[in-house]
Design a protein around this motif. Structure first.
Motif, PDB file in Angstrom:
ATOM      1  N   HIS A 157       0.823  -1.630  -0.138  1.00  0.00           N
ATOM      2  CA  HIS A 157       0.328  -0.190   0.004  1.00  0.00           C
ATOM      3  C   HIS A 157       1.147   1.085  -0.113  1.00  0.00           C
ATOM      4  O   HIS A 157       1.376   1.459   1.021  1.00  0.00           O
ATOM      5  CB  HIS A 157      -0.620  -0.286   1.395  1.00  0.00           C
TER       6      HIS A 157
ATOM      7  N   ILE B  59      -8.345  -3.121   1.671  1.00  0.00           N
ATOM      8  CA  ILE B  59      -7.490  -2.527   2.744  1.00  0.00           C
ATOM      9  C   ILE B  59      -8.053  -2.665   3.782  1.00  0.00           C
ATOM     10  O   ILE B  59      -7.448  -3.019   4.577  1.00  0.00           O
ATOM     11  CB  ILE B  59      -6.720  -1.152   2.233  1.00  0.00           C
TER      12      ILE B  59
ATOM     13  N   PRO C 167      -0.700  -3.335   6.720  1.00  0.00           N
ATOM     14  CA  PRO C 167       0.412  -2.079   5.558  1.00  0.00           C
ATOM     15  C   PRO C 167       2.011  -1.782   5.482  1.00  0.00           C
ATOM     16  O   PRO C 167       2.170  -1.872   6.011  1.00  0.00           O
ATOM     17  CB  PRO C 167      -0.810  -0.585   5.187  1.00  0.00           C
TER      18      PRO C 167
END
Length: 242
Positions: A171, A202, A212
């Motif tokens: 991410h 996410i 992440p």
């Protein structure tokens, strides 16, 4: 020395007829002849020196020598959740992931994924990717061939990856780096599509325990991201740094 994968059982001192794919590669593609030597592996983690005793376009028989230890497997296990992509991008991701020491590859379908596979088409692609994994293992010296799992949804992947002690989702809009993470033994690595994972995907991954992480300030393509991520993971926690 040529390295060839075969699905056949291998045992020192035995004459073995290679399976169809291996025989075709040795006899028809490489045109090897009786008396020539090669190394075989069947996924048990060892290499088997062998001498060809009979060679044709469809039938190849070899005499198996003493098995040798193969030390190419990383102590770090990596399960890669790779979102499906078009063209040869997925082929590239599979090939390079094998070279980087991946343990298992799970093709994923996500919200922004524009590849749809079902039924016979999915089975055909899975066989194709498994063949790429075999060829990559032959080339890079591995004695184990990573498994290509059936296509999973995000929800299925999150459930499937719970066995891993560290789960990461790439991410680029986060400040978390890999260097700040304690050494794991088994990683699950989730890679999104060209359009990226959605905020909901996410958030769901984070809710299920995924962390992440960013690899830098640039946005990587879906087939580049797993190579970069696994290179860093193997450097930090695997066998590249050694």
């Amino acid at each position: 020395m040529r390295r060839i994968y075969t699905g056949s059982p291998l045992s020192e001192g035995h004459h073995v007829e290679l399976d169809e794919n291996a025989a075709q590669h040795v006899g028809r593609v490489l045109r090897m002849q009786p008396g020539q030597e090669l190394k075989l592996f069947n996924g048990d983690g060892r290499d088997y020196p062998a001498t060809i005793t009979e060679a044709g376009k469809k039938r190849v028989e070899v005499l198996i020598g003493k098995p040798e230890a193969n030390l190419t497997e990383s102590p770090l296990q990596i399960t890669l959740g790779q979102t499906l992509s078009k063209g040869d991008r997925m082929d590239y991701a599979v090939q390079k992931a094998v070279e980087m020491g991946v343990t298992r590859i799970v093709p994923l379908t996500t919200e922004h994924c524009d590849v749809k596979l079902k039924g016979d088409r999915e089975e055909k692609r899975l066989r194709h990717w498994q063949s790429i994994a075999v060829s990559a293992a032959e080339q890079c010296g591995r004695a184990r061939v990573p498994d290509i799992s059936p296509v999973m949804t995000v929800a299925q992947w999150l459930e499937h990856s719970r066995e891993c002690d560290l789960r990461l989702v790439l991410h680029h809009r986060t400040g978390q780096s890999l260097e700040s993470i304690a050494k794991p033994g088994h990683i699950a690595l989730m890679i999104g599509p060209e359009g990226g994972l959605t905020a909901d995907e996410i958030a769901l991954a984070q809710k299920e325990g995924f962390l992440p992480v960013a690899l830098g300030p640039r946005v990587l393509r879906t087939e580049t991201a797993p190579v970069a991520a696994m290179s860093l993971c193997q450097w930090l926690w695997g066998d590249i740094g050694d």
